[in-house]
Design a protein around this motif. Structure first.
Motif: not given
Length: 1381
Positions: A844-858, A871-875, A915-918
């Motif tokens: 699901e889309a919520s799964d993808l968001v959790r995945m992005m959080l885990k992969l540190e894409l957001c 926070l989306i670093p690509s923004i 750096f995004p984590r920081l």
């Protein structure tokens, strides 16, 4: 008998009432009796019987009772039987009731009341505020009387109970009473016994609609039938029971239940219901919030009615128990009924999660094939139902019950199961299936098989025995670790990571490696893939790809890490964990692009390889401790384009050799560098053989794994085959699979510790993740079984997600979770047909968001709030090209900066996700501050800008691959406050995110901070913080406050960007840092004084006494404990200074005095040591010697000598008094190996003198100038001296000094004995030097001058002999005379 019953004459009773001699609580009048008499049942109750002849007495009794004061206070109950009321009598009754405040109950039994009398009675009730209960029994009040009563009770607010027995009030009377109920809120009990059941409908409907807490009992006896109850409502247990109502009545009751809040249990057992009622009841289920239990057993509901009930269950979230057994619906009805309790997809949410108990079945219920399929689906997917009953079924066969019990193997919620009277529960197969199910499913507590053939045949005893075992708690089962005794085995799968930049040829090489394996050994799927290799080779690979093949019983998977920069942040995620069987192939092309013949320079190839080597080292350090070093092989591609050997290729090989030397000890290099044509299978044959051989070698070297992991790989593969090759598995499905197929991971008893079993399952899943068989993260809730699908389709699409163009608002890099989910749906579903749909089939889309959080894409803005902004670093945009300036720039601003750099930046760097984590971590810390009101926080891709309480801070990520961070500050506050914010907030946040990487802190040049000098010009404009502190420690106290650090010039194309300059140390360090330096100086002084054991009785004004050079050993304390005197005075002065400190100048001023006093003592005593025992060879060799060992191109002072040490060099100090120093460019004399004799001779000298020398250097005494850079870490060499001043300040050191002084006083008695030992130590060491130099043929003055740069001289004033350097020979020529040997 006459006495007991007290039969009395009417006249006597009247007289007794008038005289108030009777105190009666209850009086019952019975008229139209054969005889007249008064019968007193008890002391307080009386029956008055009146015959027709004595009817006038009835009026007299009412009149007398109306005037009796005693009766007015005692009378509680009045009963009137067989009375034909007249208006005058009712008026008397009214007068009586008005005067009586105690009458609570009035009963009219078989009375006759005309309309006029009823009206009068109702008027009485309107006025009365006392009566609590009134009952009419067989009084024929009818609908008219009911209407009049209703009008009275609308006004009356005291009556609590109304009973009408054996009467027929009719529907009209019932409607009037229902209107009264809507108004009256005091009535607590309503009992109606009517001839027609229709009266129940309006009454109970009104009670339910108005949420009255009124107990209702309605009876009926139609057409002379036996009386029976129609409706019953008991508020105490919130239960409504309907025994008999017609269709319209049941529908009206259903309408009243919609918004009712008093009924929790509805029982309509046996009431004949139609679909019309069910339609209304659907609305009840959707709206009612209190109904917990509904019993609709034997209500003749058919398919249509059950469909309506099922529809209501979709929205209902309160109902817990539903009984539908004994009805007439079929398989279609069962299918609809179970639909809201089932899930038909892993992504679907169960509609109804509140229902806990459900029963259906019966002789009239035909479940059939459709119903069975619905039951199986519900049992395999439901997570809420705990009780299920199927009663008296005749349609299901034994095979159907086998399927039902098989489906229970995956159900963890069902506790109670009932198949009462089911004819299909029979046979050995059913019995065996039940027993097997109970082996897998320990959660079932009870199975009811009453009246089944299996129970009747006596074969169900084993089932009940097994149920009892599942309920027992076995202590040994709780304590035993089921994995502890599992057999271990060698892993059978190995991962090969292909690392390289874009256009390196990784994908092509991977395909060629696959083709080089024999086609017969390849699985069919890989044979098909080889057919499309030419097409794949023509297109650049985007994203990570995985290719798997078999080599005998070994599974080798090649993980092609994407070379595009946008995928770099995912490489950390794919790095193998501790003990994983894996190795690395670093691939670099010899050409810049395959389309041209422009070769790479050796430097470019070295940079390519160095990035991946640093990546491997950084992650191996960040991960858990590795059992083996990472194995690395280097491959150079596009070798076919080189026609003849070139100098570039040879230079590249040379640079690779340099890298091999540089990373020795960090990675395990394969000695051969492969040069291949990636397109040719023949060219890569040797590399393929290497992969096979290395895989087998790695599998033998890594730790063994549980056999269970290898078995589980096959179980997961079978599960995928059975589930349409699904690429992802929910954690719930994995738990069910373990419970059913993997006995060691099974919960064996419902009293087992589920958390322990859950921990084992997660440990096994993590092991499979580290092996590369699955991708699993604890908090995502699913396992990825198809790693190639996940890396290619899911991650590939996420990395290319363009949030900036799709986002409607730009919140400084932050976006809401809902908006991100919307973007994900729009982005992934708009891809190639079939691609996006497959992603959303499994995730699901919520799964993808959790995945992005885990992969540190957001990143979550607030980790404690799951709904916070992301926070989306690509923004974030880069700030390059924008003018850089401080928001606040006034003349009174101060500027400070800190430079944090990887301690080993040549081997490691900060990962791309750091750096995004920081950025988020710092934001959360600042927002959590209590005094952060008005704080500003803005972000760019590599920049964090903070403004808080008048201090502006910039945090910049810099350096190639991000190996350093600069923290720049501008503030109107003082330097200490500014740096305190940096040291307490910014730097700790940075360190908390640098796992496994050490950062060195340096001080930036303030001018660079003020002008925001670009990072490329700041490379030389910082000084390590510890180096600056050591520099302060190395200067005398007089120069500490005015110490200056000099900055070099920075040029750009010959033009100066920054000119040379200097800054005072006090302007670079905060007061906290400067005070730490002073405290360390205090501490070093204290240590030196303690080591010297200065005596309190010593008089420093009498140097002759203290410096006696008598040759009598007893008079000379030639020991380190007796060299100096006066430690108590020093320590007392230290304490006074600590108390009197007001600012840094005062502290330094105090420090000067005590350092001066102590150093005078130190120099005089060291001079004595230099000249001690002049008789040894008449000082023909220098006395002050030391040993140095060369390590990594630097010299280290040897402070402890051990037998077997090699490659030491003996050096001599220049011995000029009070200016002893290291002689530069001194050759020294080599000591090849230390033997036992050398240790025996030198160890005491090394232990004592070197410790003294070390302390002297630490406090900045120029005792041996030039030796400071060779001094090792004091904490290692002098570990017994705690660095307490760093913890407690100089005051703590001083306080500790008093304790030390007391201990010295106790030890003074041993000083003489120790001094004799020290004299012997000195003689032995000096004699060893003489012998050593003689053996090395270095005994003449000329030879000593050549090797040590020292000349033998005599002081003109005191005649002492010393060995000094050439510089002192020149500068102090007037003080000395040379004594050549």
């Amino acid at each position: 008998m006459a006495t007991n019953q007290k039969l009395r004459d009417l006249q006597d009773v009247l007289h007794a009432i008038k005289s108030e001699s009777l105190s009666l609580h209850s009086i019952s009048f019975y008229l139209s009796q054969p005889t007249s008499c008064c019968y007193q049942e008890t002391e307080n109750s009386m029956n008055i019987n009146l015959s027709n002849e004595n009817l006038p007495y009835f009026y007299n009794f009412l009149a007398v009772l109306g005037t009796s004061k005693t009766s007015q206070s005692c009378l509680r109950n009045l009963e009137f039987h067989w009375v034909e009321w007249e208006p005058q009598q009712l008026k008397s009754l009214g007068a009586l009731l008005e005067n009586y405040s105690s009458v609570k109950q009035v009963v009219f039994g078989r009375n006759r009341l005309s309309r006029e009398c009823l009206s009068e009675l109702c008027e009485i009730l309107k006025r009365n505020k006392v009566i609590k209960e009134i009952m009419f029994s067989e009084s024929a009040i009818g609908s008219v009387g009911s209407g009049l009563l209703a009008s009275a009770l609308k006004v009356n607010d005291s009556l609590e109970e109304l009973q009408i027995w054996e009467d027929s009030i009719g529907s009209r009377g019932a409607e009037e009473l229902s209107k009264m109920i809507e108004v009256n809120s005091t009535l607590k009990l309503l009992t109606i016994f009517d001839s027609n059941s229709i009266t129940a409908t309006p009454l109970i409907s009104a009670v339910l609609a108005r949420n009255r807490s009124m107990e209702v009992h309605i009876w009926s006896g139609e057409n002379g039938e036996r009386s029976s109850k129609v409706v019953e409502f008991v508020p105490e247990n919130s239960t409504l029971r309907i025994y008999r109502l017609n269709v319209s009545g049941t529908c009206r009751v259903a309408c009243a239940l919609g918004w009712n809040s008093t009924v929790k249990s509805l029982d309509m057992t046996g009431v004949r219901l139609k679909s019309r009622w069910a339609k209304e009841f659907r609305w009840v289920l959707e709206q009612n919030q209190t109904l917990k239990e509904v019993n609709l057993s034997k209500t003749s509901l058919k398919d249509k009615g059950v469909v309506y009930v099922a529809a209501g269950l979709f929205k209902n979230q309160k109902l817990e128990n539903l009984y539908l057994d004994g009805n007439l619906f079929r398989g279609v009805g069962v299918e609809h009924l179970l639909c809201p309790l089932s899930r038909f997809s892993a992504l679907q949410i169960q509609a109804n999660i509140s229902l806990r108990c459900l029963t259906f079945g019966g002789e009239g219920t035909k479940i059939g094939r459709d119903g069975l399929a619905a039951i199986l689906q519900m049992l395999t997917s439901n997570e809420s139902v705990t009780r299920l009953g199927i009663y008296d079924d005749e349609s299901l066969r034994p095979d159907d019950f086998v399927k039902i019990f098989r489906s229970l193997e995956r159900n963890a919620s069902l506790r109670h199961l009932s198949f009462q009277g089911c004819k299909g529960v029979r046979g050995e197969l059913v019995l065996q299936t039940i027993m097997e199910t109970l082996q897998v499913n320990p959660w079932i507590e009870d199975i009811d098989l009453a009246r089944t053939p299996l129970q009747n045949s006596g074969k169900a005893d084993g089932i009940y025995q097994r149920l009892g075992q599942n309920g027992k708690t076995e202590p040994e089962m709780e304590k035993m670790d089921l994995l502890k005794d599992m057999p271990l085995t060698v892993p059978k799968s190995c991962r090969v990571f292909f690392c390289g930049q874009e256009y390196a040829g990784k994908a092509t090489l991977c395909n060629s490696v696959s083709q080089s394996f024999s086609s017969s050994k390849l699985p069919y799927l890989d044979q098909v893939r080889t057919l499309v290799n030419p097409l794949e080779q023509a297109v650049k690979t985007v994203g990570m790809k995985i290719k798997t093949f078999k080599d005998e019983d070994t599974k080798i998977s090649i993980w092609n890490l994407a070379g595009q920069h946008e995928f770099y942040s995912l490489h950390d995620l794919m790095f193998p964990g501790h003990g994983s069987a894996s190795f690395f192939i670093i691939i670099s092309s010899l050409f810049r692009k395959p389309s041209n013949r422009e070769p790479k320079t050796p430097i470019e190839i070295e940079e390519d390889l160095q990035y991946w080597l640093r990546f491997i080292v950084s992650n191996s350090r960040r991960a858990a401790q590795q059992c083996i070093l990472p194995n690395v092989t280097i491959v150079l591609t596009h070798y076919d384009k080189i026609n003849q050997p070139s100098q570039n290729l040879q230079a590249a090989v040379t640079s690779i050799q340099r890298l091999r030397d540089k990373f020795q000890g960090f990675v395990d290099f394969y000695p051969t560098v492969f040069t291949v044509d990636a397109r040719s299978s023949a060219s890569v044959s040797k590399l393929t053989h290497h992969l096979r051989k290395t895989s087998k070698m790695i599998l033998q070297r890594v730790p063994r794994i549980y056999q269970l992991c290898n078995d589980l790989i096959q179980v997961l593969s079978d599960w995928r085959s059975e589930n349409y090759n699904k690429p992802a598995m929910r954690w719930k499905e994995f738990e069910e699979l373990c419970q059913g197929k993997v006995p060691p991971l099974r919960v064996r008893s419902r009293h087992d510790n589920r958390q322990t079993v859950e921990m084992r399952r997660r440990a096994v899943a993590t092991c499979l993740h580290q092996m590369g068989e699955v991708i699993y993260f604890d908090d995502l809730g699913f396992l990825i079984l198809d790693c190639e699908w996940f890396c290619g389709e899911v991650l590939g699409q996420l990395m290319k997600l363009d949030v900036r163009s799709r986002s409607s608002t730009d919140k400084n890099g932050f976006i809401s979770r809902k908006e991100l989910e919307k973007i994900l749906r729009g982005s992934l579903q708009s891809q190639i047909p079939g691609m996006g749909s497959r992603v959303f089939e499994n995730l699901e889309a919520s799964d993808l968001v959790r995945m992005m959080l885990k992969l540190e894409l957001c990143y979550l803005q607030d980790p404690a709030d799951p709904n916070s902004l992301l926070l989306i670093p690509s923004i974030l945009e880069e700030g390059r090209g924008k003018p850089q300036r401080w928001q606040l720039a006034t003349n009174d601003c101060i500027y400070a900066g800190r430079h944090l750099e990887c301690d080993d930046s040549s081997h490691m760097f900060l990962t791309p996700g750091f750096f995004p984590r920081l950025q988020v971590h710092l934001h959360n810390r600042i927002m959590a501050l209590k005094n952060q009101h008005g704080a500003t926080y803005s972000l760019e891709k590599y920049l964090i800008s903070i403004g808080i309480n008048g201090i502006y801070i910039r945090v910049e990520l810099g350096g190639q691959l991000g190996y350093y961070i600069d923290v720049l500050a501008c503030s109107t506050k003082n330097l200490t406050e500014t740096l305190r914010l940096v040291q307490q907030l910014i730097i700790p946040a940075i360190h908390s995110l640098c796992h496994g990487i050490t950062l060195t802190e340096s001080v930036l040049r303030p001018e660079c901070v003020q002008n925001l000098t670009p990072p490329r010009y700041r490379k030389t404009q910082f000084v390590p913080l510890q180096q600056l502190k050591h520099a302060l420690l190395s200067v005398p106290a007089d120069g500490m406050y005015d110490y200056q650090h000099t900055w070099s010039t920075v040029l750009d194309s010959g033009s100066p960007v920054l000119r040379a300059g200097f800054d005072f140390a006090r302007d670079l360090l905060s007061d906290d840092d400067f005070r730490e330096v002073l405290h360390r100086r205090y501490h070093d002084l204290y240590n030196l004084a303690s080591e010297l054991q200065v005596s309190a009785e010593s008089n420093t004004d009498e140097p002759e006494h203290a410096l006696s050079t008598s040759n009598e050993p007893d008079k000379v304390e030639a020991s380190f404990g007796g060299i100096a005197k006066g430690v108590e005075m020093v320590l007392q002065r230290l304490k006074i200074i600590e108390q009197e400190i007001r600012d840094l100048k005062q502290e330094i001023q105090g420090l000067r005095y005590y350092e001066h006093r102590l150093l005078i003592e130190l120099h005089r005593k060291v001079n004595y040591l230099v000249n001690y025992n002049v008789q040894v060879e008449e000082r023909k060799v220098p006395n002050m010697f030391y040993f140095v060992r060369t390590e990594n191109y630097s010299r280290r002072l040897v402070t402890n000598i051990i037998s077997g040490m090699t490659a030491l060099r003996l050096h001599m100090l220049c011995e000029f008094r009070q200016e002893m120093h290291v002689v530069e460019d001194q050759l020294g004399c080599e000591l090849m190996k230390v033997d036992n004799m050398a240790v025996k001779s030198l160890a005491p000298y090394m232990t004592k003198f070197m410790k003294l020398l070390t302390f002297a250097l630490k406090i900045g005494a120029h005792l041996a100038a030039g030796m400071g850079e060779m001094i090792p870490d004091l904490s290692r060499e002098v570990a017994h001296l705690a660095d307490s001043s760093l913890l407690y300040g100089a005051g703590g050191a001083a306080a500790a000094g008093f304790v030390g002084a007391a201990a010295m006083g106790r030890n003074r008695s041993r000083a003489a004995e120790r001094s004799r030992d020290i004299q012997q130590d000195l003689r032995t060491a000096q004699q060893w030097v003489v012998d050593f130099l003689r053996d090395r043929r270095c005994s003449t003055g000329k030879e000593i001058a050549e090797k040590f740069g020292l000349w033998r001289v005599r002081y003109r004033d005191d005649g002492h002999i010393a060995w000094i350097c050439r510089r002192h020979m020149s500068l102090r020529a007037h003080e000395i005379m040379e004594l050549p040997i």
